[in-house]
Design a protein around this motif. Structure first.
Motif, PDB file in Angstrom:
ATOM      1  N   GLY A 144      -1.857  -0.536  -4.137  1.00 32.91           N
ATOM      2  CA  GLY A 144      -2.918  -0.825  -3.301  1.00 32.91           C
ATOM      3  C   GLY A 144      -4.226   0.204  -3.508  1.00 32.91           C
ATOM      4  N   GLN A 145      -4.009   0.921  -4.454  1.00 34.79           N
ATOM      5  CA  GLN A 145      -5.109   1.944  -4.675  1.00 34.79           C
ATOM      6  C   GLN A 145      -6.429   1.289  -5.456  1.00 34.79           C
ATOM      7  OE1 GLN A 145      -4.741   5.489  -3.258  1.00 34.79           O
ATOM      8  NE2 GLN A 145      -3.424   4.083  -2.219  1.00 34.79           N
TER       9      GLN A 145
ATOM     10  N   PRO B 251     -11.915  -1.411  -2.139  1.00 37.97           N
ATOM     11  CA  PRO B 251     -11.716  -2.554  -1.732  1.00 37.97           C
ATOM     12  C   PRO B 251     -13.041  -3.130  -0.970  1.00 37.97           C
ATOM     13  CG  PRO B 251     -10.677  -1.539  -0.259  1.00 37.97           C
ATOM     14  CD  PRO B 251     -11.119  -0.334  -1.482  1.00 37.97           C
TER      15      PRO B 251
ATOM     16  N   LEU C  31       0.908  -1.259  -0.128  1.00 40.08           N
ATOM     17  CA  LEU C  31      -0.018  -0.089  -0.005  1.00 40.08           C
ATOM     18  C   LEU C  31       0.923   1.298  -0.120  1.00 40.08           C
ATOM     19  CD1 LEU C  31      -1.478   2.519   1.698  1.00 40.08           C
ATOM     20  CD2 LEU C  31      -3.086   1.154   0.322  1.00 40.08           C
TER      21      LEU C  31
ATOM     22  N   THR D 151      -6.699   3.734   0.478  1.00 37.00           N
ATOM     23  CA  THR D 151      -6.783   3.352  -0.626  1.00 37.00           C
ATOM     24  C   THR D 151      -7.661   4.230  -1.656  1.00 37.00           C
ATOM     25  OG1 THR D 151      -9.028   2.455  -0.394  1.00 37.00           O
ATOM     26  CG2 THR D 151      -7.082   1.237   0.178  1.00 37.00           C
TER      27      THR D 151
ATOM     28  N   LEU E 244      -7.357  -4.217  -6.564  1.00 39.70           N
ATOM     29  CA  LEU E 244      -6.301  -3.032  -5.864  1.00 39.70           C
ATOM     30  C   LEU E 244      -5.051  -3.057  -6.841  1.00 39.70           C
ATOM     31  CD1 LEU E 244      -6.925  -3.371  -2.148  1.00 39.70           C
ATOM     32  CD2 LEU E 244      -8.012  -1.699  -3.777  1.00 39.70           C
TER      33      LEU E 244
ATOM     34  N   TYR F 152      -4.941  -3.038   3.365  1.00 42.57           N
ATOM     35  CA  TYR F 152      -5.736  -1.721   2.764  1.00 42.57           C
ATOM     36  C   TYR F 152      -6.602  -1.261   3.972  1.00 42.57           C
ATOM     37  CZ  TYR F 152      -9.840  -4.946   2.272  1.00 42.57           C
ATOM     38  OH  TYR F 152     -10.939  -5.696   2.420  1.00 42.57           O
TER      39      TYR F 152
END
Length: 784
Positions: A626-627, A630, A168, A407, A621, A335
């Motif tokens: 990690g964007q 989710p 992330l 995120t 993601l 996340y």
């Protein structure tokens, strides 16, 4: 008008069946010709299997099948396919199943197991997840690079012990540290723990000569069992029939599959006779998967005013010998792993790491209990070091409408309010700031000191982007309805909430709504799994859609009967009537099986409503940052805990717990309160009592209730106050969101914070035992 059922305290609909003993569990079931199975487990944590001699067991009268690993060319795995049904070339943890027997009685099966001889060659083992990352560490899975896995979601590293690495990245972390007034670095630890459901794992399987497999199991999802069995054995889904009756608790430990493949293959070898396999309590500890352990390292940069400017977090998850749900726990903690805080610069690395411990799986909170132990203890440590009230420090940094999560999700007015939860808790607990050292010294001489601690939390359902639920509602001849779903109610009260939702939408008495208890893949509608605090949200929406579908069908038939357009019709009190003339109506019972005119003509037919709901807008993601999106919803909460410590013994007495959650809308108040009570007590078990203890060779030393303690009724706090914030979730059923797992999260950290308030001592490793506290007290007294 019918009364509203939403928000009412309706007793659980299965309560009479359970307290009278008429509820039927797999443990109670017996099929004609049934055999009984027992397993042989490994005494070693890591060892090569040199030979297995089953000849004496096979000759024992009454034995009908003996199985070993080489006979089973199948691999199991939910997200990463890495596990054999029985160990083959080597064992990877003490307690792993090596061979199995099916016999005409459990006693004969146990005797046969004792007759099986296995020769092992011990191998170097690794028990610490950080040590397992070293280049010279023993590999738990040499073949990791050949395993299939869910690509685009997980990231196993061949030739290492890393089953998954989740990353992330938000903002510029190094710049944030450069701009920080102070930087804090700490390490926190939590051991593996056992789920301890009242009912141990149990299954009956029969692999019929026709090739059809029938499975009766104490699991959390019939369709997950069916799907994983289909994938493992390469058998069409339609040839696998899974039934789940009453289940005596799960807490995540009965998600996925466990004993089902072994029982099924024993049945096949025994010519199709049903085989029953029930785990002993010791096997629950040693062989069945556990909650993962964690080592968390947190580095936090803070401004002079107390704003968090940067956070660098590494989670090392002790996955044990197999990946199971552990890789998804590592992902979810990645996340979610900075907590409900508005932080511009965040770096999180969450590693799911193989060790030679029993393997980890889902457990109530899905990793959040573990990492919030670190996050919320870190917040208090920062507050104390900087001379800021822990309440004020949190309020300065909490997510609020307009904030952007780590995120990239924007918090909106209907997302939920963690600040309101904390405000309610602080008020009810009587929070007036942390004690000074002088106040502690004055109280210390009395022999009993008090302290208060607070902590916040958040959690969203951790599930695939394509997860869905469905429901069927069908009329009976008397105008009552049956609700069919495939969400499993294993004690959380889900079916009662679904009955309330159905009765509310259909505007009919609750006593005329029957939720079909037994889940059956042959007759029930599809559902992904009953995990992740998702079912009231997902299943509730599916039931609403099924009820509306039923209403549309009723109005269509009633339109012809009443000679009125459908849009001129309304429903209430089990009637479809004309809006402007309520005396003109037709009853549900008259419509249920088809309306019959006085002359004998009939229209309509048996009415069956269907509804489905799939999570909207979720994305995978980005593997490097990690964007993405989710989660379908976030439930926020906070705890306040008051304790009293006996300074002579270190014993902690929990006097009061206050817990507040933004549930969107309370569907059933007494059930929500029950979830909070149970979750808090379970959280206190993690905080004060529970944890696996091993010797240097990886042997579990506390594999029974003699040495592994859990809270009892006597450990319930003197005062436990549940509170609710209701910020409606726009896409939730009547605005509701889940609260099943959340009450357990942050209980250990709130207690750890209360301990610091009482004595000025920091504990960073769970459980917080009386001995640990006593030693800290003695050390502090010696220094002063």
């Amino acid at each position: 008008m019918n009364e509203s059922y939403i928000g009412k305290s309706i007793p659980r609909i299965e309560s009479v069946d359970k307290v009278t003993g008429s509820a039927r569990y797999v443990h109670d079931m017996k099929l004609p010709g049934m055999l009984y199975a027992r397993i042989l487990t490994s005494p070693h944590a890591h060892a090569k299997i040199c030979s297995i001699d089953t000849s004496r067991a096979e000759k024992l009268p009454g034995v009908k099948a003996v199985l070993t690993g080489p006979e089973l060319p199948y691999k199991l795995g939910l997200y990463l396919v890495d596990k054999d049904i029985l160990a083959k070339d080597k064992v990877r943890y003490q307690g792993e199943a090596v061979a199995a027997v099916a016999a005409v009685s459990e006693e004969i099966a146990e005797e046969a197991v004792r007759l099986i001889k296995v020769e092992y060659e011990p191998l170097p083992a690794v028990f610490d997840p950080v040590e397992a990352l070293k280049e010279d560490a023993p590999l738990v899975h040499e073949e990791l690079g050949s395993y299939s896995f869910m690509k685009g979601v997980f990231n196993p590293r061949p030739n290492t012990n890393i089953a998954n690495h989740f990353k992330l990245r938000k903002g510029d972390v190094e710049k944030g540290f450069q701009e920080s007034y102070r930087i804090f670095e700490n390490e926190f630890r939590m051991p593996q723990v056992q789920h301890v459901p009242m009912e141990t794992h149990a299954v009956i399987a029969e692999w019929l000569p026709s090739g059809r497999i029938n499975i009766y199991t104490s699991a959390q999802s019939p369709f997950t069992v069916r799907n994983l069995m289909s994938v493992a054995f390469n058998i069409p889904h339609s040839r696998i029939h899974v039934v789940i009756p009453y289940v005596g608790g799960g807490f995540g430990g009965k998600a996925g599959i466990h004993l089902e493949p072994l029982a099924a293959t024993l049945s096949r070898k025994a010519g199709g006779r049903p085989v029953k396999l029930v785990a002993t309590r010791e096997e629950e500890f040693n062989t069945i998967p556990v909650r993962q352990g964690i080592i968390a390292r947190i580095k936090t940069g803070v401004s002079a005013e107390g704003r968090i400017l940067a956070e660098d977090i590494t989670y090392y998850w002790d996955a044990g010998a197999y990946a199971d749900y552990g890789v998804n726990i590592g992902r979810a903690s990645g996340y979610s792993g900075a907590g409900p805080y508005d932080i511009d610069n965040v770096r999180i690395d969450s590693y799911t790491i193989y060790t030679n411990h029993p393997y980890g799986t889902a457990y109530r909170g899905f990793g959040h209990v573990e990492f919030f132990w670190a996050i919320e203890r870190q917040m208090d440590i920062i507050a104390h070091e900087m001379g800021i009230d822990p309440y004020e420090l949190r309020m300065k940094n909490l997510l609020k409408p307009g904030s952007i999560t780590i995120t990239g999700e924007k918090i909106r007015e209907n997302t939920g309010r963690v600040d309101k939860c904390l405000e309610m808790v602080a008020k009810e607990i009587g929070w007036k700031g942390s004690k000074t050292e002088e106040e502690r010294k004055k109280e210390f001489v009395t022999g009993r000191v008090k302290g208060k601690g607070i902590a916040v939390l958040h959690k969203a359902p951790a599930m695939p982007t394509f997860t869905s639920s469905s429901a069927i509602i069908k009329f009976n001849e008397d105008g009552s309805v049956d609700v069919l779903t495939s969400g499993t109610d294993y004690g959380q009260g889900t079916y009662t909430a679904l009955a309330q939702i159905a009765a509310e939408v259909l505007k009919m008495p609750l006593e005329k709504v029957h939720v079909v208890w037994e889940n059956d893949t042959d007759t029930g509608p599809y559902d992904w799994q009953t995990v992740a605090s998702r079912y009231t949200f997902m299943g509730g929406n599916a039931v609403i859609k099924a009820a509306r579908d039923l209403i549309e069908q009723m109005k269509k038939v009633a339109s012809a009967v009443l000679r009125a357009p459908e849009d001129e019709l309304e429903i209430d009190n089990e009637k479809v009537y004309i809006k402007h003339n309520p005396d003109e109506y037709v009853t549900y019972q008259q419509l249920a099986m088809g309306y019959v005119y006085p002359n004998g003509n009939a229209i309509g037919g048996p009415l069956i409503g269907r509804g489905s709901y799939i999570a909207q807008g979720l994305t995978n993601l980005d593997p490097e940052t990690g964007q993405g999106l989710p989660a379908i919803d976030w439930t926020y909460g906070a705890h306040g805990i008051e304790i009293e410590v006996d300074v002579r013994t270190g014993e902690i007495h929990v006097k009061k717990v206050v817990s507040a959650f933004d549930v969107g809308r309370v569907i059933n108040r007494i059930l929500c309160e029950g979830q909070i009570t149970g979750g808090v007590v379970q959280g206190l078990g993690t905080a004060l009592l529970e944890g696996y203890v091993y010797n240097k060779d990886g042997k579990l030393l506390n594999n029974s209730f003699t040495d592994y303690k859990i809270p009892t009724a006597k450990d319930i706090p003197e005062t436990l106050i549940p509170l609710f914030v209701e910020t409606p979730q726009l896409d939730g059923p009547f605005g509701a969101r889940g609260v099943a797992e959340h009450p357990m999260i942050s209980v250990p950290s709130a207690l750890g914070n209360a301990l610091y308030d009482a004595l000025g001592i920091d504990i960073k490793e769970l459980p917080i035992t009386s001995e640990q506290v006593w030693k800290k007290i003695k050390n502090k007294v010696t220094k002063t």
